[in-house]
Write a protein that holds these residues in place. Structure first.
Motif, PDB file in Angstrom:
ATOM      1  N   SER A 262     -14.860  -2.160 -10.358  1.00  0.00           N
ATOM      2  CA  SER A 262     -13.916  -1.533  -9.444  1.00  0.00           C
ATOM      3  C   SER A 262     -12.713  -2.442  -9.274  1.00  0.00           C
ATOM      4  O   SER A 262     -12.839  -3.640  -9.085  1.00  0.00           O
ATOM      5  N   MET A 263     -11.536  -1.874  -9.365  1.00  0.00           N
ATOM      6  CA  MET A 263     -10.338  -2.706  -9.352  1.00  0.00           C
ATOM      7  C   MET A 263      -9.162  -1.861  -8.882  1.00  0.00           C
ATOM      8  O   MET A 263      -9.080  -0.674  -9.144  1.00  0.00           O
ATOM      9  N   ALA A 264      -8.238  -2.476  -8.137  1.00  0.00           N
ATOM     10  CA  ALA A 264      -7.068  -1.748  -7.658  1.00  0.00           C
ATOM     11  C   ALA A 264      -6.070  -1.566  -8.799  1.00  0.00           C
ATOM     12  O   ALA A 264      -6.002  -2.382  -9.709  1.00  0.00           O
ATOM     13  N   THR A 265      -5.284  -0.497  -8.738  1.00  0.00           N
ATOM     14  CA  THR A 265      -4.245  -0.313  -9.747  1.00  0.00           C
ATOM     15  C   THR A 265      -3.105  -1.303  -9.497  1.00  0.00           C
ATOM     16  O   THR A 265      -3.015  -1.909  -8.432  1.00  0.00           O
ATOM     17  N   THR A 266      -2.253  -1.460 -10.472  1.00  0.00           N
ATOM     18  CA  THR A 266      -1.125  -2.384 -10.348  1.00  0.00           C
ATOM     19  C   THR A 266      -0.295  -2.061  -9.114  1.00  0.00           C
ATOM     20  O   THR A 266       0.111  -2.955  -8.367  1.00  0.00           O
ATOM     21  N   LEU A 267      -0.081  -0.764  -8.899  1.00  0.00           N
ATOM     22  CA  LEU A 267       0.777  -0.358  -7.779  1.00  0.00           C
ATOM     23  C   LEU A 267       0.122  -0.687  -6.442  1.00  0.00           C
ATOM     24  O   LEU A 267       0.756  -1.226  -5.537  1.00  0.00           O
ATOM     25  N   THR A 268      -1.190  -0.353  -6.314  1.00  0.00           N
ATOM     26  CA  THR A 268      -1.892  -0.633  -5.068  1.00  0.00           C
ATOM     27  C   THR A 268      -1.957  -2.143  -4.825  1.00  0.00           C
ATOM     28  O   THR A 268      -1.719  -2.618  -3.701  1.00  0.00           O
ATOM     29  N   ALA A 269      -2.267  -2.868  -5.881  1.00  0.00           N
ATOM     30  CA  ALA A 269      -2.378  -4.321  -5.762  1.00  0.00           C
ATOM     31  C   ALA A 269      -1.059  -4.912  -5.280  1.00  0.00           C
ATOM     32  O   ALA A 269      -1.034  -5.777  -4.397  1.00  0.00           O
TER      33      ALA A 269
END
Lengths: 336, 440
Positions: free
Chosen positions: A168-175
Motif C-alpha cells: 500500500s502506497m500513496a500516489t505521487t500527488l497525495t504524497a
C-alpha cells in the motif's frame, strides 16, 4: 411491375457508424487496459468483465423497455462497454467487487438512462460513477498499491493480494500534498519519478498509471478522428502552462509541471473522457473553450483544494456548461 | 492557377464507368409517347398553345412562357401528333399539368428558332435551363449578368459518382464549347474565362486544354472533393470571392455555366436549335454503361427498353446523381432537361433507423456552407423554425454530405430539405400575419 425502393437523397452512406466509432475507441483504450491487467494481475480482468456486464445489461434492459422490443442484438453491441472500461480505469486497482457494480449502476442508470439514453446525457457517465463511489467509499478510494511482482512472475491465475504481491502506497500527488501539509518541502524537480511515471510503474488508478499506453491510444483516437484534437490539445496546453506558472512562483510547495502531467488522470481524462462526443461541445471554438476550462480547473483543484486530483470534477463542471458554450460558439455560415 | 482552400467536403468513391469518349444516340420509335410537363423546379406554369390532335414538328413551341415568375417555352422534341393535354407524372412534383405527344415518322429535322438580335432572347426562346441539375433558367442568369460580369466560370467538374456526361461533352465537343465561350465572352464583354475541371480528368481533355490555351482561357484543376462544384464554393475556390447569403453569383460579378448548358447555348446560337435533347449517363450496377443523347420527354421505361435493360433486376432507379438525385417508383416519368443521369442500382444496404445524435460533429466538419446540420435538424424536430432560419437553414445547398457522414444515420439533409420547401414559407407567412395583427 416490380416495386422500387424509394429513398430521399443522398442515396449512399459513408463507412462510419456509431458501432465503428465505439470499436475504435475500445481499441484505443486497449493498451492501457492490457497494461493494468499485466501490472495488477488477473483480478483486473474480472473487474473489467464484471463492470462491462453490468453496464451492457442495464443498457439492454433500458432499450428493451424504451422501444418495447427485445433487443438481443443490441446487447451484443456492448454499448456500455466504453463507459465500463473507463470506470475501472479511473478507480484504484484492488477494490471489493461491489464497488465496481455500484459505480457501473450509477453511471449507466443515473447518469445516462435517466437523462434519456445515449446521446442525451449531460454528464459523462464514467466520471459520474467514479465520483459517486469516490464520495461514498472515500477510504477505499484513497488507498493505492504498488505491485511488487507482475502477471508474468505471478502466473496468470494468481490473484494479486496485499501485502504479498503489492504494498500500500500513496500516489505521487497525495504524497506531495501530505508533505506540504506537514510542513515539509518538495524537491524543485522530481526527476527520479519522470521515467517510472511515463512507463507506468507507480501507484495510481488502474488505467491511469501508464502515460505511454494512454498516449498510444490517444494517438489512435486523433489519427482516426474519432475524438476532436482540439479538446486534448487545449486541455493539456492550459494544464501545462498553468502548472508551470504555479510551480515557478511556489517552488518547493508545488510539484513540477512534468510530474504533474505524468501522474494522476490528466492524460486519460483529456484524451478519453473530455473528448466524449455526447458531453462535449459541438463546434470547434467551443471545443477549445471546453478544453481550456477542463485543464485550468484540473490544475486549480489539484493545487488549491484538499483533493489531490481534480480532472474528474473539472470535466463534470465543464459538462454542465456545454449547452451554454454551444449557444455562443455557433459558427458563421459561409457568406452569412 | 492558384486555388483557395475551403472547409468541408467529402471524398466519394468515383465509379465513373461510362466511357466518356463515345456518345450514342437513342432512336425514336413510331407511336412512342413523349411527355412534357409544364412546370419544373424553378420554371412554372407555361401555357399550352397546342390542342389535342394538332400535328407538330420537332422544335415547335408547344407551350409558351407565362408572364409571371420564371417561365420558359417548351418545345416538342419529336415529329408527331398531340395526344392529350392533361395531368402527367413527374419525377419530383409527382403530378403536374403536361402535354403528351405521340411520335410519328421522324424527318430528322427540326423547326429552327426565330433569329433574334439579343443573346438573352435566343437563350430564352431556346428554353435553356441550368443543366447541371438545379434547373435555374439561364436567361435570368444572362439578363442579370449583362454588363456587370467580369468573369465567366465554366463548371466542368462532375463530383458526383458515376456521372461522365459533362466529361463526354468536354471530350467530343471541345471546338464547339470554345467557340460558344468566346462568343459569350464577346457578347457580354467578359474579361476572364475559367474552365473548372475536376482534378486528374486524364489526357482525354487535352484537346480542350490546348484550345483553351490558344484562346487565353484559364483552366483550373480542382481537387477531387464533393461538392466543390457547388456554385458559391466554386467561386470562392477559384477567385476567393464570397457570395453573400441569399445573393446570386452576379453580385460578385461572376457568371457560372455548366458545360451541358454551354453546349445547349451553342446549339441555340449556331444551329438555331432549341433544347430538345441532351446527353445523359446511364450507369449503376449494369454492364453497358454509356453516355447517350436522349430526346426530352422520353419515359424512363422506353429508354430502358431500347437499351435492353430489364428494370425488374434492380431495386432502385435514380434520376440524377447518387448524392442529389431523385429516387423514382414509377417508370413512366419523363426525362427532363435537368436529368443528367439514370442510375440502376441493386441496393442491398439495410434501411437504418435514425438513432439519437451522438454529437460527434462530423456533419459540421463536412458542411461547405459552414452550417450546423444537427443543430438545424434539432430545431426543426422541436418545431422551432424561427431558430432554424436564424441558423441560416436557407443557405443549405442540399449537397447531402451531412447525411452521408452521420454515424447515427440521421436524415439531416432530408429534414432540412423538407423544412426549406414547406415549413419555412409557412413560418414566414405566419410571423408576418402575427405582426400585421399585432400592429392593429
Amino acid at each position: 411491375m416490380s416495386s422500387f425502393l424509394m429513398k430521399l437523397p443522398p442515396h449512399q452512406h459513408g463507412k462510419y457508424e456509431t458501432k465503428y466509432t465505439f470499436f475504435i475507441l475500445s481499441a484505443a483504450m486497449l493498451p492501457a487496459i492490457l497494461f493494468s491487467i499485466f501490472y495488477y494481475g488477473y483480478r483486473m480482468l474480472f473487474a473489467y468483465i464484471l463492470t462491462m456486464g453490468v453496464c451492457s445489461f442495464t443498457e439492454w434492459v433500458y432499450e428493451s423497455i424504451k422501444y418495447k422490443k427485445d433487443y438481443l442484438e443490441r446487447f451484443l453491441e456492448f454499448k456500455g462497454s466504453v463507459t465500463a472500461a473507463l470506470i475501472v480505469m479511473t478507480l484504484p486497482p484492488i477494490l471489493p467487487y461491489y464497488v465496481y457494480v455500484v459505480a457501473a449502476l450509477i453511471a449507466s442508470i443515473i447518469a445516462k438512462q435517466l437523462f434519456g439514453g445515449f446521446g442525451r446525457n449531460v454528464y459523462n457517465p464514467a466520471i459520474t460513477g467514479r465520483i459517486a463511489v469516490l464520495v461514498g467509499y472515500s477510504s477505499l478510494m484513497s488507498t493505492f498499491y504498488l505491485p511488487t511482482s507482475n502477471i508474468l512472475e505471478n502466473g496468470l491465475f494468481n490473484i494479486t493480494t496485499v501485502p504479498i504481491d503489492a504494498i500500500s502506497m500513496a500516489t505521487t500527488l497525495t504524497a506531495a500534498k501530505e508533505t506540504v501539509a506537514s510542513g515539509g518541502t518538495l524537491p524543485i524537480l522530481m526527476t527520479d519519478t519522470w521515467l517510472p511515471s511515463f512507463l507506468g510503474f507507480i501507484p495510481g488508478a488502474a488505467g491511469e498509471v501508464s502515460a505511454l499506453a494512454l498516449l498510444i491510444g490517444g494517438a489512435l483516437i486523433l489519427i482516426t478522428r474519432i475524438g476532436a484534437w482540439r479538446i486534448p490539445f487545449a486541455c493539456l496546453t492550459t494544464f501545462l502552462v498553468l502548472a508551470t506558472v504555479f510551480w515557478y512562483f511556489n517552488q518547493g510547495y508545488v510539484l513540477d509541471p512534468i510530474t504533474q502531467v505524468l501522474s494522476g488522470g490528466i492524460i486519460l481524462g483529456s484524451f478519453f473522457m473530455a473528448t466524449d462526443f455526447v458531453t462535449s461541445p459541438l463546434y470547434s471554438k467551443g471545443k477549445i473553450i471546453f478544453g481550456i476550462g477542463c485543464g485550468a480547473l484540473a490544475i486549480m483543484i489539484r493545487i488549491f483544494s484538499s483533493y489531490p486530483e481534480g480532472i474528474g470534477f473539472s470535466i463534470l463542471l465543464m459538462n454542465s456548461l456545454v449547452p451554454l458554450i454551444d449557444r455562443y460558439t455557433k459558427p458563421r455560415s459561409f457568406g452569412g | 492557377m492558384k486555388l483557395y482552400s475551403i472547409k468541408g467536403g467529402i471524398k466519394l468513391k468515383q465509379n465513373k464507368f461510362a466511357d466518356a469518349n463515345i456518345i450514342n444516340t437513342l432512336p425514336v420509335l413510331d407511336g412512342e409517347l413523349f411527355y412534357y410537363p409544364l412546370s419544373n423546379s424553378f420554371c412554372n406554369n407555361s401555357i399550352p398553345v397546342v390542342e389535342k390532335g394538332a400535328v407538330v414538328k420537332a422544335g415547335d413551341v408547344i407551350a409558351k412562357a407565362s408572364e409571371t415568375g420564371f417561365s420558359i417555352d417548351i418545345h416538342s422534341s419529336v415529329d408527331g401528333i398531340v395526344e392529350d393535354v392533361t395531368q402527367i407524372k413527374h419525377s419530383k412534383l409527382m403530378h403536374t399539368e403536361g402535354i403528351i405527344i405521340k411520335a410519328s415518322e421522324q424527318s430528322g429535322d427540326y423547326s429552327k428558332l426565330a433569329p433574334t438580335k439579343d443573346i438573352v432572347d435566343t437563350i430564352k426562346n431556346a428554353g435553356i435551363l441550368g443543366m447541371g441539375g438545379a434547373g435555374f433558367p439561364s436567361y435570368v442568369k444572362f439578363f442579370s449578368s449583362k454588363s456587370k460580369v467580369d468573369t465567366l466560370i465554366i463548371n466542368a467538374s462532375e463530383s458526383e459518382p458515376y456521372l461522365t456526361c459533362d466529361q463526354s461533352i468536354l471530350i467530343n465537343k471541345a471546338d464547339e464549347l470554345i467557340e460558344t465561350i468566346l462568343f459569350i465572352q464577346k457578347e457580354l464583354d467578359i474579361k476572364r474565362v475559367i474552365v473548372a475541371l475536376e482534378g486528374n480528368t486524364t489526357e482525354q481533355t487535352d484537346k480542350l486544354k490546348q484550345l483553351a490555351k490558344d484562346n487565353s482561357i484559364d483552366i483550373a484543376e480542382l481537387p477531387r472533393k464533393y461538392p466543390y462544384s457547388g456554385e458559391k464554393q466554386l467561386i470562392y475556390v477559384l477567385l476567393g470571392r464570397t457570395v453573400k447569403k441569399g445573393e446570386l453569383p452576379s453580385s460578385v460579378n461572376v457568371m457560372i455555366q455548366n458545360v451541358s448548358t454551354i453546349y445547349g447555348i451553342y446549339e441555340a446560337i449556331k444551329k438555331s436549335k432549341p433544347v430538345i435533347d441532351r446527353v445523359i449517363t446511364v450507369s449503376g450496377d449494369i454492364d453497358n454503361h454509356q453516355n447517350i443523347v436522349v430526346k426530352m420527354g422520353t419515359t424512363v421505361r422506353s429508354l430502358l427498353e431500347k437499351l435492353n435493360l430489364d428494370p425488374e433486376k434492380y431495386n432502385r432507379i435514380i434520376l440524377g446523381g447518387l448524392m442529389t438525385g431523385t429516387s423514382i417508383a414509377d417508370l413512366d416519368v419523363p426525362i427532363l432537361k435537368t436529368v443528367s443521369s439514370i442510375l440502376l442500382l441493386n441496393d442491398k444496404s439495410k434501411n437504418h433507423e435514425e438513432e439519437a445524435c451522438a454529437r460527434c460533429g462530423r456533419c459540421i466538419d463536412v458542411c461547405v456552407m459552414g452550417l450546423s446540420p444537427t443543430g438545424i435538424k434539432n430545431s426543426i424536430m422541436q418545431g422551432d423554425i424561427g431558430q432554424a432560419i436564424d441558423d441560416d437553414i436557407m443557405s443549405c445547398i442540399e449537397c447531402g454530405c451531412c447525411s452521408y457522414v452521420c454515424i447515427s444515420h440521421r436524415k439531416l439533409m432530408e429534414s432540412i430539405q423538407y423544412a426549406k420547401n414547406f415549413l419555412v414559407k409557412d413560418h414566414i407567412a405566419a410571423t408576418e400575419n402575427d405582426k400585421a395583427v399585432g400592429g392593429k
